[in-house]
Design an enzyme around this catalytic site. Structure first.
Site, mmCIF file in Angstrom:
data_model
loop_
_atom_site.group_PDB
_atom_site.id
_atom_site.type_symbol
_atom_site.label_atom_id
_atom_site.label_comp_id
_atom_site.label_asym_id
_atom_site.label_seq_id
_atom_site.Cartn_x
_atom_site.Cartn_y
_atom_site.Cartn_z
ATOM 1 N N ASP A 45 -3.043 4.694 -2.615
ATOM 2 C CA ASP A 45 -4.096 5.258 -1.778
ATOM 3 C C ASP A 45 -4.657 6.544 -2.411
ATOM 4 O OD1 ASP A 45 -5.283 5.058 1.025
ATOM 5 O OD2 ASP A 45 -4.470 7.086 1.116
ATOM 6 N N ASP A 62 0.866 -1.168 0.000
ATOM 7 C CA ASP A 62 0.000 0.000 0.000
ATOM 8 C C ASP A 62 0.906 1.222 0.000
ATOM 9 O OD1 ASP A 62 -2.270 1.681 0.516
ATOM 10 O OD2 ASP A 62 -3.196 -0.006 1.557
ATOM 11 N N HIS A 93 -11.052 -2.347 4.130
ATOM 12 C CA HIS A 93 -10.950 -1.904 5.528
ATOM 13 C C HIS A 93 -11.696 -0.595 5.804
ATOM 14 C CE1 HIS A 93 -8.025 0.232 3.221
ATOM 15 N NE2 HIS A 93 -7.856 1.080 4.202
ATOM 16 N N ASP A 94 -12.286 -0.001 4.777
ATOM 17 C CA ASP A 94 -13.025 1.262 4.962
ATOM 18 C C ASP A 94 -14.536 1.054 4.912
ATOM 19 O OD1 ASP A 94 -10.639 2.749 5.021
ATOM 20 O OD2 ASP A 94 -10.586 2.849 2.830
ATOM 21 N N GLU A 123 -6.720 3.317 -5.836
ATOM 22 C CA GLU A 123 -7.943 3.440 -5.038
ATOM 23 C C GLU A 123 -8.671 4.692 -5.513
ATOM 24 O OE1 GLU A 123 -9.720 4.108 -0.566
ATOM 25 O OE2 GLU A 123 -7.976 5.203 -1.258
HETATM 26 C C1 GLC Z 1 -7.814 5.573 1.948
HETATM 27 C C2 GLC Z 1 -7.644 4.430 2.915
HETATM 28 C C3 GLC Z 1 -8.252 4.815 4.234
HETATM 29 C C4 GLC Z 1 -7.544 6.040 4.744
HETATM 30 C C5 GLC Z 1 -7.590 7.160 3.729
HETATM 31 C C6 GLC Z 1 -6.638 8.264 4.074
HETATM 32 O O1 GLC Z 1 -9.137 5.786 1.625
HETATM 33 O O2 GLC Z 1 -8.186 3.267 2.375
HETATM 34 O O3 GLC Z 1 -8.187 3.775 5.169
HETATM 35 O O4 GLC Z 1 -8.124 6.451 5.959
HETATM 36 O O5 GLC Z 1 -7.205 6.725 2.453
HETATM 37 O O6 GLC Z 1 -5.323 7.845 3.883
#
Ligand code: GLC
Length: 534
Positions: free
Chosen positions: A202, A100, A327-328, A265
């Site tokens: 990310d 990541d 995880h979100d 993402e």
């Molecule tokens: C992404 C991650 C999340 C995080 C955010 C800020 O969306 O998946 O868990 O809080 O970025 O880095």
């Protein structure tokens, strides 16, 4: 024809949230040696690609998504020797490792930011986004932070605001600055040289902001239960045309190595999402994450439409991908129920494209209710009346029926599901009707059938209850997949040709081996995969 497909097109991605997978040193938090000790499990499941959420040094304000050193390992997860051992063990098993990468922002404790905030003329000042107050002392614009409140934080010492799309402890980097670009590409080289096979980038669509920092349009339909960032539409703060140039630079770097890949993402509608494959020549992300199955209402017609729209929108060489959880987000079994989660698994593993499995999904793990006094996620803590904590989807993996399910003998960092003694890898392994058994069968079938791996997606029929489609690769057996998205029974009756075949996999194991002729009845929450004879 199979040879032209690459590992990240053929194999399944498994996301590990490292805090919650396996603790090896009994401090209640998962770690890298813990992951190594569970690689055999993943291998047995048929997984070849592992994506691990951030493992870098971090004050953990956002549990690792606030990085204070991009080129080391957080002590809570281990050290660089553990990382080297992990990558070696992964590669020895013929598996791949995706890290990541969080390029949009750093931790406020990162030495770059400490320098940047030290004075207005510090050479690193322009590595972050600093703005004067507007006349009258108000914020530079109306942009909101994802984790509550405005996206601007006042710095008393240098009397300017800095921008943070997430927590104030996560200042955004200024990607328009070539020095930032170079530093980040060098950091990517560091990990690529170590043999990392890819990155999950990310918040890729956040990386560049409007050059003029115009106000975002106000959302007239905002309601108080929504996260505060929904007060405005992120028109100027995200998804700017210049982001594609940055993604392209990352891609060019990846292409100087052999067979590496990059996932983005991106939470955007399909028409915008597909631009992240690259605005010319597909030289963007290899896989812009497709989150439709987690965002859409669980409704046969809506999902069938979304699949067709996505298939039809992909650029010629763009490879699809599908995701049920991360995880979100709320876990799939909590969102649509445990019976429909079986249908979701069948969909995920029979659609065209790379599937991603979030750890525990294969067990049917559900979100765990966390009392407010135990909430740790900043999204939950900062907006306490909105029930937005992501902790429930991040609880420890359920391995066996021992204390804390074999995850740790210490106090786990988040409580486990109360059902862990009966719902875990060990109990599901021996139960033919379990979710784990279903996942194993689906993965085995998918990985052994060319039509399921590479075949066309041919929609056959959809109504308010079911979706039916065929997967077919030239010269190989074709498969008809029929999924009932409701609890009510239904029957499938071909609208076109008469299909003859045999059920090779079903959400209900006792259907396997049955022949199909004219029509096929399905119980509620039932799905079948049929090998066609004609
Ligand atoms: C992404 C991650 C999340 C995080 C955010 C800020 O969306 O998946 O868990 O809080 O970025 O880095």
């Amino acid at each position: 024809m199979e040879e032209k497909y690459l590992w990240w097109q053929k194999e399944i991605i498994y996301q590990i949230y490292p805090r919650s997978f396996q603790d090896s040193n009994q401090d209640g938090v998962g770690d890298l040696p813990g992951i190594i000790s569970r690689l055999d499990y993943l291998q047995e499941l048929g997984i070849k690609i592992i994506w691990i959420s951030p493992i870098y040094p971090s004050p953990m304000a956002d549990f690792g998504y606030d990085i204070s050193d991009y080129e080391d390992i957080a002590p809570v997860f281990g050290n660089m020797n553990d990382f080297d051992a992990l990558i070696k063990e992964i590669h020895n098993r013929g598996m791949k490792l995706i890290l990541d990468l969080v390029p949009n922002h750093t931790s406020d404790r990162h030495p770059w930011f400490i320098e940047s905030r030290s004075s207005r003329d510090n050479p690193k000042r322009n590595w972050y986004i600093w703005k004067d107050a507007r006349e009258g002392g108000s914020l530079p614009n109306n942009w909101m932070a994802a984790f509550g409140g405005p996206a601007w934080e006042w710095d008393q010492q240098t009397e300017q605001y800095y921008y943070h799309a997430f927590l104030k402890e996560q200042p955004d980097l200024n990607w328009r600055n070539p020095e930032v670009q170079e530093a980040m590409l060098n950091m990517m080289r560091f990990w690529l040289n170590k043999g990392v096979d890819g990155f999950r980038i990310d918040v890729m669509w956040h990386m560049i902001k409007d050059e003029q920092f115009r106000d975002n349009p106000v959302n007239p339909d905002y309601q108080s239960h929504m996260p505060t960032c929904n007060m405005v539409f992120e028109v100027y703060s995200t998804d700017q045309p210049e982001v594609h140039g940055i993604v392209n630079k990352m891609r060019q770097l990846m292409d100087t190595y052999s067979e590496r890949m990059m996932i983005g993402e991106i939470y955007l509608p399909i028409n915008k999402l597909i631009s992240y494959y690259g605005t010319s020549d597909n030289k963007g992300a290899h896989l812009p994450f497709n989150f439709q199955l987690l965002m859409l209402q669980w409704d046969a017609r809506k999902i069938a439409f979304a699949i067709t729209e996505y298939e039809g929108s992909l650029p010629a060489e763009g490879w699809p991908n599908w995701v049920l959880g991360n995880h979100d987000q709320v876990r799939i079994a909590s969102r649509i129920g445990k019976d429909q989660a079986r249908i979701a698994a069948m969909l995920l593993l029979t659609l065209r494209g790379t599937p991603t499995i979030y750890y525990g999904e294969e067990l049917g793990m559900r979100d765990v209710p966390i009392p407010f006094e135990e909430v740790l996620d900043p999204q939950g803590l900062n907006m306490p009346d909105k029930n937005l904590s992501r902790d429930p989807a991040r609880t420890p993996m359920q391995w066996d029926n021992s204390t804390n399910s074999g995850f740790t003998t210490a106090k786990p960092w988040l409580r486990l599901h109360r059902n862990y003694r009966s719902h875990n890898v060990e109990s599901e392994r021996i139960d033919k009707t379990s979710m784990l058994s279903l996942y194993k069968e689906l993965i085995t079938l998918r990985q052994s059938e060319a039509s399921l791996l590479y075949g066309h997606y041919i929609p056959i029929y959809t109504d308010q209850q079911m979706i039916a489609y065929i997967r077919q690769a030239d010269g190989h057996d074709r498969f008809l997949i029929i999924l009932n998205f409701t609890h009510k029974p239904c029957y499938f009756k071909s609208p076109h040709e008469i299909y003859n075949g045999t059920i090779v996999l079903s959400s209900s194991p006792d259907l396997v081996g049955q022949a199909m002729h004219y029509s096929i009845p399905l119980y509620g929450d039932e799905g079948v995969i049929i090998r066609l004879e004609n």
